[in-house]
Design an enzyme around this catalytic site. Structure first.
Site, PDB file in Angstrom:
ATOM      1  N   GLU A 246       0.874  -1.167   0.000  1.00 30.21           N
ATOM      2  CA  GLU A 246       0.000   0.000   0.000  1.00 30.21           C
ATOM      3  C   GLU A 246       0.916   1.223   0.000  1.00 30.21           C
ATOM      4  O   GLU A 246       1.353   1.687   1.059  1.00 30.21           O
ATOM      5  CB  GLU A 246      -0.924   0.029   1.217  1.00 30.21           C
ATOM      6  N   HIS A 308     -11.741  -0.777   1.762  1.00 30.94           N
ATOM      7  CA  HIS A 308     -12.378  -0.568   3.059  1.00 30.94           C
ATOM      8  C   HIS A 308     -12.120   0.833   3.622  1.00 30.94           C
ATOM      9  O   HIS A 308     -12.524   1.111   4.745  1.00 30.94           O
ATOM     10  CB  HIS A 308     -11.855  -1.623   4.040  1.00 30.94           C
TER      11      HIS A 308
HETATM   12  C1  NOJ Z   1      -4.266   1.851   5.693  1.00 31.38           C
HETATM   13  C2  NOJ Z   1      -5.403   0.922   5.926  1.00 31.38           C
HETATM   14  O1  NOJ Z   1      -5.983   0.569   4.697  1.00 31.38           O
HETATM   15  C3  NOJ Z   1      -6.374   1.620   6.852  1.00 31.38           C
HETATM   16  O2  NOJ Z   1      -7.570   0.918   6.997  1.00 31.38           O
HETATM   17  C4  NOJ Z   1      -5.697   1.817   8.179  1.00 31.38           C
HETATM   18  O3  NOJ Z   1      -6.560   2.534   9.030  1.00 31.38           O
HETATM   19  C5  NOJ Z   1      -4.395   2.571   8.020  1.00 31.38           C
HETATM   20  N1  NOJ Z   1      -3.592   2.078   6.939  1.00 31.38           N
HETATM   21  C6  NOJ Z   1      -3.588   2.460   9.274  1.00 31.38           C
HETATM   22  O4  NOJ Z   1      -3.118   1.143   9.429  1.00 31.38           O
END
Ligand code: NOJ
Length: 508
Positions: A246, A308
């Protein structure tokens, strides 16, 4: 195609209102029927759930609300038997403040884990160590800890302290957590905010971006070294374990650097696609930029429309069914690995969350509403789920859509089937990107096979220029040659160059 499961909201096996691992196991036949290649599970680790699992208090176990390690092992085994690979979410940037490492770290300045986290004094004038802002709250990314009179850094909630990846002991410990799951047979990881691993805490964020969370701004070179180390851990297990980062940066050019020289991430999210307006020129631009940026590093792109953390694509497109169908076909025909968020195959919209049911500090409950399996009240959930259902849950339920040939679910399955049978769509090149008025088209080609995808972004129908070839699929359903209906996507197989006749039928 990777199918993202938010376990709390997927399927509940024990009636406590929270989806669980045994619920996922029960639905593996559904996922195999749909044509999914791999599932990615949002976190199932023990957690106080202040960020619903993205605040991990133990990286090497399963939270009781989701089941047990034995349930997990059974899931991996059964998924593999059904031809599905399993990716776990891995959250390396921060732990929960309940994690024993942080509990020890904050206990005293001399504790063994003190430098596993990022502690700083106030500046001499008493101000914060830097001007960074944490996610969601608009509040500083630093919290004062009275026990030891220092600030600790948290790019997300104060209950999610950032680990110090500069510390080799942290890196070693986190690598061990990867091995724990790789030894249990997982096929890879979606890696939470990996571009954040290294931080220049002595540098302020630009004043003109004040108020913006630090997360999408962080891009520090030494992170690439940490990613190479992570890659070598995966490589210890052969070459079929995968990392999907990510990288929460919005320029495809910057994201592509996280593939390194083929020695960092295998794949990274390309969030530009999630934030692209539904307009032909906007999609042309994001496709061209992505192609150029990822080709330059020899990296395989990814595409995503929902997850999400953001309003679902059906909600962003205001529930306009033709557009939602078109977006899905586009997602599944671009060059790269598509990520489909559970419920997207149903055209599901966000739920409206009454104030007394708000659960998430980041305001993301709507897109996390439970999946409706059946039309009757309860929608196949044995107890009241942790969040309300979306408004059209009954008509959009799996059971209703499965038997309707014209449904979004049937369309998703058909496109996935076509993709699997068609080498050009699976792994072919992408070229010929063009826009005429509101119509975008591009070609996918492999060997002599050439597939054209034509997307009508307009709300009116228009003429389709004659093309030598045959239509394999229309997002509207029944094919209407010569005309592109409002919001329609068609997939054509073009006649091979120099041939007069129709192309050979696709082999099954
Ligand atoms: C990215 C995640 O997709 C999200 O749901 C999360 O709150 C943050 N990172 C912190 O871990």
């Amino acid at each position: 195609m990777v199918y993202q499961i938010y376990p709390r909201s997927f399927r509940d096996s024990n009636g406590d209102g929270v989806g669980d691992i045994n619920g996922i196991r029960a639905q593996l036949p559904y996922l195999a029927w749909l044509g999914v290649d791999a599932i990615w599970l949002s976190p199932v680790y023990p957690s106080p759930m202040r960020d619903f699992g993205y605040d991990v208090s133990n990286y090497v176990d399963v939270d009781p609300v989701f089941g047990t390690l034995q349930d997990f092992d059974a899931l991996v085994h059964e998924a593999h038997a059904a031809g599905l690979r399993v990716l776990l979410d891995w959250i390396p940037n921060h732990t929960s403040s309940d994690h024993p490492w942080f509990v020890d770290s904050r206990a005293s300045r001399d504790s063994a884990h003190r430098d596993w986290y990022i502690w700083r004094d106030a500046k001499p004038d008493g101000s914060l160590p830097n001007n960074w802002i944490g996610a969601w709250s608009g509040e500083p990314a630093w919290t004062w800890d009275q026990t030891t009179d220092q600030y600790y850094l948290h790019c997300f909630l104060p209950s999610q302290p950032d680990l110090s990846w500069a510390n080799v002991a942290v890196r070693d410990a986190m690598h061990e957590t990867l091995r724990f799951w790789l030894d249990r047979g997982v096929d890879g990881f979606r890696m939470d905010v990996v571009h954040l691993l290294s931080k220049d805490v002595d540098v302020d964020d630009p004043e003109d971006l004040r108020g913006l969370s630090h997360t999408p701004l962080n891009d520090v070179p030494v992170t690439h070294e940490y990613l190479r180390e992570i890659r070598s851990v995966l490589d210890e297990y052969g070459n079929d374990r995968v990392s999907v980062g990510e990288v929460y940066l919005f320029d495809p050019e910057r994201v592509a650097t996280y593939y390194g020289d083929g020695d960092e991430l295998h794949l990274s999210f390309n969030f530009a696609s999630l934030f692209t307006a539904w307009r032909a020129d906007a999609w042309r631009d994001v496709i061209l930029r992505t192609e150029e940026a990822f080709s330059a590093v020899g990296g395989w792109p990814t595409w995503v429309l929902s997850n999400h953390d953001n309003a679902r694509v059906a909600t962003r497109l205001l529930g306009d069914q033709q557009r939602v169908r078109a977006a899905l076909v586009l997602l599944l025909t671009l060059r790269g690995t598509p990520f489909l968020y559970a419920g997207e195959e149903l055209g599901l919209e966000d739920a409206v969350i009454p104030p007394d049911r708000v659960a998430d500090p980041g305001g993301r409950d709507g897109c996390r509403a439970p999946l409706p399996w059946t039309p009757e009240p309860g929608h196949g959930w044995p107890g009241e789920p942790w969040l309300p259902f979306a408004d059209r849950a009954a008509e959009q339920s799996v059971e209703v859509q499965r038997v309707d040939d014209g449904s979004m679910l049937s369309l998703t399955r058909r496109v996935l089937d076509l993709r699997r049978r068609t080498a050009a769509l699976r792994s072919g090149s992408l070229d010929g990107v063009r826009v005429e008025r509101d119509v975008l088209s591009f070609d996918r080609a492999k060997g002599v096979q050439r597939i054209r995808v034509i997307v009508n972004f307009a709300t009116t129908e228009c003429e389709m220029a004659p093309v030598a070839g045959r239509i394999l699929l229309s997002s509207v359903g029944v094919v209407n040659p010569g005309v592109l209906r409002a919001g329609e996507v068609v997939i054509l197989e073009l006649a091979p160059v120099g041939s007069d006749g129709p192309p050979a039928p696709l082999s099954d």
